[in-house]
Design an enzyme around this catalytic site. Structure first.
Site, PDB file in Angstrom:
ATOM      1  N   SER A 169       1.055  -0.984 -11.569  1.00  0.00           N
ATOM      2  CA  SER A 169       0.695  -2.265 -11.054  1.00  0.00           C
ATOM      3  C   SER A 169       0.412  -2.143  -9.836  1.00  0.00           C
ATOM      4  O   SER A 169       0.865  -1.413  -8.905  1.00  0.00           O
ATOM      5  CB  SER A 169       2.031  -2.809 -10.994  1.00  0.00           C
ATOM      6  OG  SER A 169       1.850  -4.331 -11.311  1.00  0.00           O
ATOM      7  N   GLU A 170      -0.901  -2.870  -9.612  1.00  0.00           N
ATOM      8  CA  GLU A 170      -1.726  -2.635  -8.391  1.00  0.00           C
ATOM      9  C   GLU A 170      -0.979  -3.005  -7.006  1.00  0.00           C
ATOM     10  O   GLU A 170      -1.551  -2.689  -5.889  1.00  0.00           O
ATOM     11  CB  GLU A 170      -3.002  -3.468  -8.621  1.00  0.00           C
ATOM     12  CG  GLU A 170      -3.042  -4.902  -8.523  1.00  0.00           C
ATOM     13  CD  GLU A 170      -3.182  -5.338 -10.117  1.00  0.00           C
ATOM     14  OE1 GLU A 170      -2.588  -4.650 -10.947  1.00  0.00           O
ATOM     15  OE2 GLU A 170      -3.501  -6.514 -10.278  1.00  0.00           O
ATOM     16  N   ASN A 171       0.229  -3.662  -6.990  1.00  0.00           N
ATOM     17  CA  ASN A 171       0.771  -3.823  -5.932  1.00  0.00           C
ATOM     18  C   ASN A 171       1.604  -2.725  -5.362  1.00  0.00           C
ATOM     19  O   ASN A 171       2.390  -2.763  -4.418  1.00  0.00           O
ATOM     20  CB  ASN A 171       1.876  -5.131  -5.921  1.00  0.00           C
ATOM     21  CG  ASN A 171       2.902  -5.049  -7.222  1.00  0.00           C
ATOM     22  OD1 ASN A 171       2.348  -4.532  -8.138  1.00  0.00           O
ATOM     23  ND2 ASN A 171       4.016  -5.361  -6.921  1.00  0.00           N
ATOM     24  N   GLY A 172       1.390  -1.695  -6.171  1.00  0.00           N
ATOM     25  CA  GLY A 172       1.997  -0.457  -5.495  1.00  0.00           C
ATOM     26  C   GLY A 172       3.012   0.115  -6.423  1.00  0.00           C
ATOM     27  O   GLY A 172       3.954   1.047  -5.954  1.00  0.00           O
ATOM     28  N   SER A 232      -2.530   2.668  -4.059  1.00  0.00           N
ATOM     29  CA  SER A 232      -2.457   2.074  -5.382  1.00  0.00           C
ATOM     30  C   SER A 232      -4.052   1.961  -5.656  1.00  0.00           C
ATOM     31  O   SER A 232      -4.378   2.313  -6.897  1.00  0.00           O
ATOM     32  CB  SER A 232      -1.795   0.650  -5.396  1.00  0.00           C
ATOM     33  OG  SER A 232      -1.969   0.255  -6.717  1.00  0.00           O
TER      34      SER A 232
END
Lengths: 210, 233
Positions: free
Chosen positions: A46-49, A88
């Site tokens: 998930s690109e929020n890390g 990320s």
């Protein structure tokens, strides 16, 4: 007959390979995680890390510091790691994510994608979509075949502002699957929903395919 | 080494706020946002701000407080979908917005903090994002030039801090916070817990060199945007 949302997601999930690192967009792509084929293990990013997403939490497990990029509460699983947003997107741009599944408003026959703004409508921003299509090794678009007004979404050229140029590998709609083996090639019709014919698809598609 | 720790947000921000300044804030959605410091900035009445933040909060929480009070002139963000007041001001021409792809925004902040003036990136090639930007080929791929971002003030939220200003973030609340902490000469961190001993050196995410002022966060609401639960184990 056309595929349901869940069947479209299952069709996308059939492209997963064991050991893949995968990023899912919001909407239908989210359903891919419920359709991972038996015997295959993948890691969702998930690109929020967050790397390694588990299922949605039970009520007692909800943690406001554990969310996915759709801002939904989620859980960890064994092997989960957290990184900064820069790290990320380093994973994403650096080609370390094997597959991205995302929605679109339009895809062109050359693999361009438009999914972030409609001129004249309020612009919410592109979020991570441009980074994902630019960096992830393989990009699957899952979308309805037609707009609400009955216009084809798989088109000769995108009319809407682009998210990326020549980045889409597979297009899955409620009627059919189109794919190409490498970027720069033309898309070919790869699969049809039950009861849908090639002629049906041809009639409702503006993009060229073979 | 105790001079970094301030009694509250107001005293930690004393002398740092002025109209027209640029403030960078950590957080993703409402996760890991410096709620206490945002509230204090809201209460200070400072205006005409440029904000650098991935999102813009919601109508009544987070950076939405500053928007609602019309303290913001320019928002540099990647996605602002959850804010009605934002939409209204934007459509009325009262607020400028500069959209950046999320990874580009993260890297611009990181670059700004690391003394890097610009960098080439594939994201956005052939799109509106590339308009007016230098383009260059590396190998067979097209790249565009993006620039580093710095701020006059950075505000971050962390889980733990020690007296040396070292920070540890918690889970997905890390997000933009460690990057934002580097992009300004003055960073104010609010933390859930100030530990009395030094934090373990190998566990530190942001070293104290980046943290000039520190407060114990008085607000830890951590509002959830989309609470999704499952029924069966």
């Amino acid at each position: 007959m056309s595929w349901t949302r869940n069947e479209m997601a299952a069709r996308a999930a059939a492209e997963l390979e064991d050991g893949f690192y995968v990023n899912l967009g919001i909407g239908i792509p989210t359903l891919v995680s419920n359709n991972v084929p038996e015997g295959i293990s993948v890691t969702f990013q998930s690109e929020n890390g967050m790397l390694g997403l588990g299922p949605y939490p039970m009520a007692a497990e909800v943690d406001p510091d554990v969310i996915n990029a759709g801002k939904e509460t989620i859980t960890e699983r064994p092997g989960t790691s957290y990184v900064s947003s820069a790290d990320s997107f380093g994973m994403i741009r650096g080609g370390h994510i094997d597959l991205s599944v995302l929605g679109a408003m339009e895809v062109s026959e050359e693999g361009d994608i438009a999914n972030w703004m409609v001129p004249g409508q309020i612009v919410k921003g592109m979020g991570g979509a441009m980074d994902l299509v630019a960096g992830v090794r393989r990009v699957i678009v899952v979308m309805d075949h037609l707009t609400r007004d009955g216009q084809p979404k798989f088109r000769r050229r995108c009319a809407l502002p682009l998210t990326g140029v020549n980045v889409v590998d597979i297009v899955i709609t409620n009627l059919a699957v189109f794919r190409r083996e490498s970027r720069g090639e033309r898309f070919r019709l790869d699969d049809l929903a039950p009861g849908v014919t090639r002629a049906d698809v041809q009639r409702q598609t503006e993009a060229g395919f073979f | 080494m105790t001079d970094r720790l301030f009694a509250d947000a107001k005293s930690a921000l004393a002398g740092l706020l002025r109209d027209g300044m640029t403030i960078a804030a950590g957080g993703f959605g409402l996760c890991g946002i410096p709620e206490t410091l945002i509230t204090a900035i809201h209460e200070s009445g400072v205006r005409n701000l440029t904000l650098i933040s991935n999102n813009a909060g919601v109508d009544d929480f987070g950076l939405g407080l500053l928007l609602r009070a019309r303290q913001v002139r320019l928002m540099i963000a990647s996605y602002v979908g959850e804010n009605k007041e934002f939409e209204r001001q934007y459509l009325a021409g009262e607020l400028e917005v500069e959209f950046n792809p999320q990874g580009t925004l993260a890297e611009r902040i990181r670059a700004g903090g690391a003394g890097i003036g610009g960098f080439y990136i594939r994201t956005g090639v052939g799109t509106q994002v590339a308009v007016g930007k230098e383009e260059r080929m590396f190998g067979d791929d097209r790249y565009i030039l993006e620039t580093g971002l710095t701020a006059d003030l950075a505000i971050v939220k962390a889980y733990q801090a020690d007296m040396y200003g070292n920070l540890i973030f918690r889970k997905a609340a890390r997000n933009f916070n460690p990057l934002v902490a580097t992009c300004s000469r003055v960073t104010v961190a609010e933390v859930e817990e100030v530990v009395s001993d030094a934090l373990p050196p190998d566990a530190i995410h942001t070293p104290g060199i980046y943290v000039q002022r520190l407060i114990h966060a008085s607000m830890n609401e951590k509002r959830i945007e989309k609470r999704i639960v499952r029924q069966v184990a």
